[in-house]
Structure formats: structure tokens, C-alpha cells
Design a protein around this motif. Structure first.
Motif, PDB file in Angstrom:
ATOM      1  N   ARG A   1       0.666  -1.022   0.100  1.00 12.45           N
ATOM      2  CA  ARG A   1      -0.060  -0.125  -0.034  1.00 12.45           C
ATOM      3  C   ARG A   1       0.901   1.182   0.106  1.00 12.45           C
ATOM      4  O   ARG A   1       0.393   2.184  -0.666  1.00 12.45           O
TER       5      ARG A   1
ATOM      6  N   ARG B   1      -4.648  -0.361 -13.695  1.00 15.52           N
ATOM      7  CA  ARG B   1      -4.803  -1.344 -12.503  1.00 15.52           C
ATOM      8  C   ARG B   1      -3.786  -1.319 -11.565  1.00 15.52           C
ATOM      9  O   ARG B   1      -2.759  -1.107 -11.827  1.00 15.52           O
TER      10      ARG B   1
ATOM     11  N   ASP C   1      -5.313  -8.958  -4.871  1.00 14.38           N
ATOM     12  CA  ASP C   1      -6.281  -8.123  -4.370  1.00 14.38           C
ATOM     13  C   ASP C   1      -6.257  -6.750  -5.527  1.00 14.38           C
ATOM     14  O   ASP C   1      -5.111  -6.534  -5.885  1.00 14.38           O
TER      15      ASP C   1
ATOM     16  N   LEU D   1      -6.738  -3.219  -5.851  1.00 13.12           N
ATOM     17  CA  LEU D   1      -6.606  -1.830  -4.994  1.00 13.12           C
ATOM     18  C   LEU D   1      -7.129  -0.943  -5.553  1.00 13.12           C
ATOM     19  O   LEU D   1      -7.030  -0.527  -6.719  1.00 13.12           O
ATOM     20  N   ASP D   2      -7.630   0.002  -4.776  1.00 10.86           N
ATOM     21  CA  ASP D   2      -8.160   1.348  -5.334  1.00 10.86           C
ATOM     22  C   ASP D   2      -6.842   2.346  -5.159  1.00 10.86           C
ATOM     23  O   ASP D   2      -5.802   1.856  -4.815  1.00 10.86           O
ATOM     24  N   GLU D   3      -6.713   3.590  -5.476  1.00  4.57           N
ATOM     25  CA  GLU D   3      -5.509   4.487  -5.477  1.00  4.57           C
ATOM     26  C   GLU D   3      -5.084   4.851  -4.159  1.00  4.57           C
ATOM     27  O   GLU D   3      -3.838   5.168  -4.265  1.00  4.57           O
ATOM     28  N   HIS D   4      -5.927   4.447  -3.243  1.00 10.89           N
ATOM     29  CA  HIS D   4      -5.243   4.663  -1.783  1.00 10.89           C
ATOM     30  C   HIS D   4      -4.635   3.415  -1.263  1.00 10.89           C
ATOM     31  O   HIS D   4      -4.231   3.253  -0.100  1.00 10.89           O
TER      32      HIS D   4
ATOM     33  N   ASN E   1      -6.377   0.342  -0.913  1.00 12.73           N
ATOM     34  CA  ASN E   1      -7.294  -0.466  -0.338  1.00 12.73           C
ATOM     35  C   ASN E   1      -7.830  -1.407  -1.117  1.00 12.73           C
ATOM     36  O   ASN E   1      -8.341  -1.247  -2.503  1.00 12.73           O
TER      37      ASN E   1
ATOM     38  N   VAL F   1     -10.474  -3.790  -3.035  1.00 12.17           N
ATOM     39  CA  VAL F   1     -11.812  -3.560  -3.584  1.00 12.17           C
ATOM     40  C   VAL F   1     -12.409  -4.946  -4.126  1.00 12.17           C
ATOM     41  O   VAL F   1     -13.591  -5.016  -4.317  1.00 12.17           O
ATOM     42  N   ARG F   2     -11.399  -5.804  -4.488  1.00 18.62           N
ATOM     43  CA  ARG F   2     -11.756  -7.099  -4.937  1.00 18.62           C
ATOM     44  C   ARG F   2     -10.540  -8.124  -4.888  1.00 18.62           C
ATOM     45  O   ARG F   2      -9.330  -7.776  -5.004  1.00 18.62           O
TER      46      ARG F   2
END
Length: 384
Positions: A138, A157, A167, A169-172, A174, A176-177
Motif C-alpha cells: 500500500r 490497474r 487483490d 486495489l484502489d488508488e489509496h 485499499n 476492492v476485489r
């Protein structure tokens, strides 16, 4: 954190040392320059499967940036992410490897280095893949992602790759899937001559390919090297008086060049016909390669063939470590020509470990990092 490997690289910023970034390119035959992978990357599963196929080993504790041209991987940049995760307010921390840490200074330098490399490709789309614990990944994807976006690059992506699952991840950073990784998955374009491409378990496994021999093999090579040194001293003594008298050592240099050419030719001939080199031959060749002119004369024969790679890998491993740098450089050049970037990087690392100031190692590494046309470089060396 530790080093990066790549296939282009480093500069300085406010960080411990310059940060090396490893580049990897899509499969290619000797001398070919793959501008893109042989086929498209169609989904997340294929993206994950493609990375080790391109780098030639399975990344661990790493951040990978896949640079895309349209829907095909053009190049892969890889950087180490080892050590403790970097949290808010963490300083440079401590780490292992070349000029590495685990805090914000290292991540900032990493972001700069990777962004600079991506911008030089002139392609707007990248994918980020992090290998390791989510906390470690992260911190890296957030810092590097911000730098890439600020430079005008689009991140298609972000994926954290684990042992069995991955996983999105979103831009932070975290999740998401989450989805299960298919360990048997291979890129759809991994066919034909490339279908048996070896993928090593780790970067360390690649480094082992150029490590010095040990045990009885080392003892035998030490004895052979001592004998070769004696022969070289005798050769130099024979020309010492003429060198003092008039020619300034030209006769000796001509003799060393001739002996080197003969040794290189013989080693190439024996290797090409499948015969191994005797310890005495390797020791004598390694000593002669200390002469720049012998290395220069050997360069035109570097063609990226399996025989060339086998020869210089053998000499790199068996030579007295202090004498291994020239052979390692020739191995790196051939591996680069063959599209085996990971082996080329490992050989250059070995060369610069044994001889930090080696000019040929710096030149080959710069050529690789700048993305020079392998085929053109090879043609230039061969006079073609």
C-alpha cells in the motif's frame, strides 16, 4: 527496502543512494528488440501470469510497473520492497541492499526513478503490481501512483499479488476485489519457441547462475589460476628487456593480444562443439581478459547465442573472483542480446561487485537501461 532491477534506471533524489530499477522486456530472440509483447494482456489473470514470464523469475517483495502500448506489455520495471512497511511519519528507516530504506525518503526516490523511466517510454498507460504484505504494498503503490499520475500517466490497474490470491486495489491501496491466482496460468502468447522459457523461482535463483564456484571446484580453479599466473609472469619476463630497451612494451602487448585471441577462439570452438573447458584453459583465459584489448577483440563474437551465454557463464563462475568481471560483462552483453534481461542484470551486478569501476559494465548497463536497440548494438559490434 532494497534495490530495483530493470531494463532502464537510476538517478538521485533525497534518498540514501541512487535507486536501481530493473527492466524486463517481452520474449525475444537473439538480437530482437520487442517493442511489445507478442499478444495482448486480456485480463488480470494474464497480467499476473505475464510478469514472471517477462522478468524470468517470480518477483517477491517487489513493486512492478508494467508499461503498456495499447493492450500489450512493452516493458516491465521492478523494484525491491523489502524491510518493514513504511507507515505515516516513518523516517528513512533501515533496510538491506544497495542504498535502501523503508520510509518516505526511499519511497519518494523510488517514485521519481520509476516515473522518469515510464515517461521515457512515451506511453500513457501503466499497471502497478505489488508483491508482499498489504501494508508494504500500500505504501509503495500510493506514493508511486501519485507520482505517475502527476506526470500525466494513467494507471489502468493496481494489484497486490499474494501467494494464492490477489487483490485489486484502489488508488489509496485499499482492496476492492480479491480473486484466486491460477498458478498454472500462462500468457496466451507463450507459445512457439518461447513456450519452454525458464522462469526461475526468485531473483536469488538468477543470481546463483553467476555465483562463483565453491568447494572442490574452487580448490581446483585456485591451483589452475596459480599455474596460469606463473605462465604469465614467465611471458612478461621474456619481453621485459625489449620493453625497457625501445618499444615501450608494444611487443608484450602484441603477444598478450595474440594469446588472448587464441584463448577466446579456442574456448568458443570447444563450447560450440559441446566440449567443456579445462580448468587451466579457464584460468589462462580469465587472466588474459584482464587486458582490455583482449576483451575488445572478443566483443564482435557476442551474438546472444546459447553457446556464447554458456561459455561466459562458465568462465564467470569458475574464474578467480577478482578476475571475473570481464567475463561477466561478456555474459551480460550476450544475455541482453538474447532477451534474457534478468541474467544480464545479474551478470552486471557480479561484474560491478568484483570491479566497481569496470567501464564495460557501466556501458552495457547504460545501453540496457536506455533501451537501445539490441539488434543495432549487436550489428555495430560485429561490423555489420
Amino acid at each position: 527496502m532494497a534495490t530495483h532491477d530493470h531494463d532502464r534506471h537510476d538517478h538521485d533524489h533525497d534518498r540514501p543512494d541512487s535507486i536501481p530499477v530493473q527492466h524486463g522486456s517481452a520474449p525475444a530472440g537473439p538480437g530482437d528488440v520487442p517493442s511489445r509483447a507478442p499478444g495482448p494482456v486480456r485480463d488480470d489473470h494474464e497480467l499476473i501470469a505475464a510478469v514472471p514470464y517477462i522478468t524470468r523469475y517470480h518477483p517477491q517483495q517487489s513493486l512492478v510497473v508494467a508499461v503498456l502500448r495499447e493492450d500489450r506489455i512493452h516493458a516491465v520495471l521492478r523494484a525491491d520492497l523489502t524491510g518493514e512497511p513504511a507507515g505515516p511519519g516513518t523516517g528513512t528507516g533501515t533496510g538491506t541492499g544497495t542504498g535502501t530504506g523503508t520510509g518516505t525518503a526511499y519511497l519518494a526516490g523510488l517514485a521519481d526513478a520509476l516515473t522518469d523511466q515510464c515517461v521515457t517510454f512515451g506511453m500513457p498507460m501503466v499497471m502497478l503490481l505489488g508483491y508482499g504484505p498489504i501494508e508494504l504494498v500500500r505504501a509503495a503503490v500510493v506514493t508511486v501512483g501519485q507520482a505517475l499520475r502527476a506526470a500525466g500517466l494513467r494507471i489502468g490497474r493496481i494489484i497486490r499479488v499474494g501467494d494464492a490470491t490477489a487483490d485489486v486495489l484502489d488508488e489509496h491501496g485499499n482492496p476492492v476485489r480479491t480473486f484466486t491466482i491460477d498458478p498454472q496460468r500462462r500468457p496466451a502468447w507463450a507459445a512457439g519457441p518461447d513456450q519452454d522459457r525458464v522462469v526461475y523461482a526468485s531473483r536469488d535463483a538468477v543470481a546463483a547462475l553467476v555465483a562463483p564456484v565453491v568447494g572442490d571446484d574452487r580448490v581446483d580453479m585456485d591451483a589452475a589460476t596459480a599455474a596460469a599466473w606463473s605462465d604469465l609472469v614467465t611471458l612478461r619476463a621474456r619481453f621485459a628487456q625489449s620493453a625497457r630497451a625501445a618499444d615501450g612494451g608494444e611487443a608484450l602487448q602484441a603477444e598478450l593480444r595474440s594469446a588472448g585471441d587464441t584463448a577466446v577462439w579456442g574456448a568458443r570452438y570447444d563450447t560450440a562443439r559441446g566440449a567443456g573447458l579445462y580448468d587451466d584453459d579457464v584460468a589462462w583465459l580469465a587472466l588474459l581478459l584482464a587486458e582490455d584489448v583482449v576483451v575488445d577483440d572478443a566483443l564482435p563474437g557476442c551474438d546472444g547465442s546459447a553457446a556464447e551465454i554458456a561459455l561466459w557463464q562458465d568462465v564467470t563462475r569458475r574464474a578467480e573472483p577478482a578476475l571475473a568481471a570481464p567475463a561477466a560483462c561478456l555474459l551480460a552483453l550476450n544475455a541482453w542480446f538474447a532477451g534474457h534481461d534478468a541474467l544480464a542484470i545479474a551478470a552486471l551486478d557480479r561484474a560491478q561487485h568484483e570491479a566497481p569501476g569496470n567501464a564495460l559494465a557501466r556501458l552495457v548497463r547504460a545501453s540496457q537501461q536506455l533501451g537501445l536497440d539490441r539488434k543495432a548494438v549487436r550489428a555495430m559490434l560485429s561490423g555489420g
